[in-house]
Design a protein around this motif. Sequence first.
Motif, PDB file in Angstrom:
ATOM      1  N   THR A 150      -9.979  -2.203   8.490  1.00 49.57           N
ATOM      2  CA  THR A 150      -9.271  -0.918   8.586  1.00 49.57           C
ATOM      3  C   THR A 150      -7.941  -1.116   9.307  1.00 49.57           C
ATOM      4  N   SER A 151      -7.965  -1.878  10.397  1.00 55.27           N
ATOM      5  CA  SER A 151      -6.719  -2.029  11.148  1.00 55.27           C
ATOM      6  C   SER A 151      -5.725  -2.919  10.413  1.00 55.27           C
ATOM      7  N   TYR A 152      -6.192  -3.896   9.649  1.00 55.15           N
ATOM      8  CA  TYR A 152      -5.270  -4.734   8.861  1.00 55.15           C
ATOM      9  C   TYR A 152      -4.687  -3.932   7.695  1.00 55.15           C
ATOM     10  N   LEU A 229     -16.369  -6.926  -9.297  1.00 52.65           N
ATOM     11  CA  LEU A 229     -15.271  -6.974 -10.267  1.00 52.65           C
ATOM     12  C   LEU A 229     -14.561  -5.625 -10.380  1.00 52.65           C
ATOM     13  N   LEU A 230     -15.327  -4.547 -10.213  1.00 47.70           N
ATOM     14  CA  LEU A 230     -14.709  -3.214 -10.219  1.00 47.70           C
ATOM     15  C   LEU A 230     -13.916  -2.964  -8.931  1.00 47.70           C
ATOM     16  N   ALA A 231     -14.435  -3.478  -7.812  1.00 43.64           N
ATOM     17  CA  ALA A 231     -13.814  -3.197  -6.508  1.00 43.64           C
ATOM     18  C   ALA A 231     -12.509  -3.969  -6.312  1.00 43.64           C
ATOM     19  N   LEU A 232     -12.443  -5.153  -6.905  1.00 42.77           N
ATOM     20  CA  LEU A 232     -11.314  -6.056  -6.642  1.00 42.77           C
ATOM     21  C   LEU A 232      -9.945  -5.395  -6.849  1.00 42.77           C
ATOM     22  N   PRO A 233      -9.694  -4.732  -7.977  1.00 41.27           N
ATOM     23  CA  PRO A 233      -8.360  -4.140  -8.159  1.00 41.27           C
ATOM     24  C   PRO A 233      -8.234  -2.723  -7.600  1.00 41.27           C
ATOM     25  N   ALA A 234      -9.314  -2.157  -7.045  1.00 41.18           N
ATOM     26  CA  ALA A 234      -9.351  -0.710  -6.785  1.00 41.18           C
ATOM     27  C   ALA A 234      -8.420  -0.195  -5.674  1.00 41.18           C
ATOM     28  N   PRO A 235      -8.430  -0.791  -4.477  1.00 43.15           N
ATOM     29  CA  PRO A 235      -7.664  -0.138  -3.408  1.00 43.15           C
ATOM     30  C   PRO A 235      -6.157  -0.369  -3.533  1.00 43.15           C
ATOM     31  N   ALA A 236      -5.418   0.631  -3.080  1.00 44.03           N
ATOM     32  CA  ALA A 236      -3.964   0.474  -2.983  1.00 44.03           C
ATOM     33  C   ALA A 236      -3.645  -0.280  -1.693  1.00 44.03           C
ATOM     34  N   GLU A 237      -2.446  -0.797  -1.567  1.00 41.57           N
ATOM     35  CA  GLU A 237      -2.057  -1.447  -0.310  1.00 41.57           C
ATOM     36  C   GLU A 237      -2.094  -0.407   0.809  1.00 41.57           C
ATOM     37  N   GLY A 238      -2.634  -0.793   1.938  1.00 43.21           N
ATOM     38  CA  GLY A 238      -2.758   0.125   3.062  1.00 43.21           C
ATOM     39  C   GLY A 238      -4.053   0.912   3.061  1.00 43.21           C
ATOM     40  N   GLU A 239      -4.932   0.596   2.090  1.00 41.09           N
ATOM     41  CA  GLU A 239      -6.171   1.358   1.955  1.00 41.09           C
ATOM     42  C   GLU A 239      -7.382   0.456   2.226  1.00 41.09           C
ATOM     43  N   HIS A 240      -8.348   0.944   3.003  1.00 40.72           N
ATOM     44  CA  HIS A 240      -9.624   0.252   3.195  1.00 40.72           C
ATOM     45  C   HIS A 240     -10.735   1.179   2.733  1.00 40.72           C
ATOM     46  N   ARG A 241     -11.419   0.792   1.671  1.00 39.08           N
ATOM     47  CA  ARG A 241     -12.527   1.607   1.168  1.00 39.08           C
ATOM     48  C   ARG A 241     -13.859   0.992   1.572  1.00 39.08           C
ATOM     49  N   ILE A 242     -14.855   1.848   1.772  1.00 32.73           N
ATOM     50  CA  ILE A 242     -16.211   1.397   2.093  1.00 32.73           C
ATOM     51  C   ILE A 242     -17.166   1.990   1.067  1.00 32.73           C
ATOM     52  N   TYR A 243     -17.965   1.126   0.452  1.00 32.53           N
ATOM     53  CA  TYR A 243     -18.943   1.584  -0.539  1.00 32.53           C
ATOM     54  C   TYR A 243     -20.321   1.000  -0.256  1.00 32.53           C
ATOM     55  N   ASN A 244     -21.330   1.851  -0.317  1.00 32.31           N
ATOM     56  CA  ASN A 244     -22.716   1.366  -0.300  1.00 32.31           C
ATOM     57  C   ASN A 244     -23.074   0.817  -1.668  1.00 32.31           C
ATOM     58  N   LEU A 245     -23.888  -0.222  -1.680  1.00 30.58           N
ATOM     59  CA  LEU A 245     -24.383  -0.766  -2.940  1.00 30.58           C
ATOM     60  C   LEU A 245     -25.899  -0.870  -2.907  1.00 30.58           C
ATOM     61  N   GLY A 246     -26.520   0.081  -3.568  1.00 31.24           N
ATOM     62  CA  GLY A 246     -27.972   0.065  -3.703  1.00 31.24           C
ATOM     63  C   GLY A 246     -28.319   0.836  -4.962  1.00 31.24           C
ATOM     64  N   ASN A 247     -29.590   0.799  -5.311  1.00 25.48           N
ATOM     65  CA  ASN A 247     -30.030   1.516  -6.508  1.00 25.48           C
ATOM     66  C   ASN A 247     -30.200   3.003  -6.285  1.00 25.48           C
ATOM     67  N   GLY A 248     -30.387   3.369  -5.009  1.00 32.10           N
ATOM     68  CA  GLY A 248     -30.698   4.757  -4.707  1.00 32.10           C
ATOM     69  C   GLY A 248     -32.186   5.055  -4.831  1.00 32.10           C
ATOM     70  N   THR A 249     -32.975   4.007  -5.120  1.00 30.14           N
ATOM     71  CA  THR A 249     -34.425   4.176  -5.223  1.00 30.14           C
ATOM     72  C   THR A 249     -35.076   3.216  -4.240  1.00 30.14           C
ATOM     73  N   GLY A 250     -36.057   3.711  -3.529  1.00 36.66           N
ATOM     74  CA  GLY A 250     -36.746   2.841  -2.587  1.00 36.66           C
ATOM     75  C   GLY A 250     -38.067   2.338  -3.147  1.00 36.66           C
ATOM     76  N   PHE A 251     -38.402   1.098  -2.807  1.00 33.05           N
ATOM     77  CA  PHE A 251     -39.711   0.541  -3.143  1.00 33.05           C
ATOM     78  C   PHE A 251     -40.344   0.021  -1.856  1.00 33.05           C
TER      79      PHE A 251
END
Length: 322
Positions: A150-152, A229-251
């Motif tokens: 975020t700070s970078y 591969l989707l995340a790589l080009p996504a943010p603009a310069e000066g932007e830090h995005r945070i995404y959870n990666l899970g199925n949304g289903t618990g086992f």
Amino acid sequence: MRVLVAGGAGYIGSVVTAALLAAGHDVTVLDDLSTGHADAVPAGATLARVALHDSAPVLAEVRPEAVLHFAARSLVGVSQQRPHEYWDTNVGGSLALLEAMRAVGCRRIVFSSTAATYGEPESVPIREEAPTRPTNTYGASKLAVDHMLTSYAVAHGFAAVSLRYFNVAGAAFGLGERHATETHLIPLALQVAAGERESLTVFGRDYPTPDGTCIRDYVHVQDLADAHLLALPAPAEGEHRIYNLGNGTGFSVQEVVDAAREVTGHALPTVDGGRRAGDPAQLVASSARIRSDLGWMPRHTDLVGIVRDAWALVDPAAAHRS
Ligand code: UFG
């Protein structure tokens, strides 16, 4: 794109390297092989056997346009006993990598963060706005790098994405989990089925869940690779995005054991052990943000399918029988 993959000889890093190569990217892997394997680096990528702390000359030579950063120590238990290793590699090493990027004007990065940054959740599914209160040094060290990014982004115009993985499992591109010290549930269950260990210990049957065992969100490593591969080009310069990666289903742990029995045809004896320190009862992701922002759609959400893909690497003959 010319990319550098730090930690590309490990489980997730090697799968994402294969996916990047398949998409036509030019890949250099930076890995000190402390836990990774040289033979896991897909053909087509160049391997530089170098630690994060010493990454500057490699970046100066490669001049990457983007970095994907998987290199880390990742054993929760060890992080509690030997915290200095986690602060040194995960935080100090990441800082050295970011400085090496800055020195060559490379500002695009995708970072492997973790559900462990949240700690014990107040509610599930866990959204990115949830409080971050890690309960171990591993999670704290990953959270420190999230803050660093975020700070970078603010100070130096970095375009950064932190992907907070839940329980990554399965195999893709012929690459699967191969840890010298294995602590993860699915590979341990498959080791029992392969005759490499006698039984699986179930860590606690007294949790406040329907069958009393812990619930986790298992995400297929192929779906994880798609997200990178989707995340790589996504943010603009000066932007830090945070995404959870899970199925949304618990086992539950018991459901994983049942799936492994079904896939392997092995009785898979279990032993009831006590609770493992620091294990939350339930960790399930809300991945609504990455789905709506980037159109990510996990395609391998079936638990039996995830276990089957992992088993096909342990017992290649099984892939033909199923
Ligand atoms: N489990 C057992 N027996 C075992 C191993 C695990 O019952 O022999 C249970 C655990 O108690 C837990 C579940 O199976 O309930 C999953 O355990 P894993 O060790 O496979 O995974 P964790 O959920 O502990 O850890 C994962 C990642 C970590 C990350 C964490 C985030 O592997 O890197 O999610 O909370 F930090």
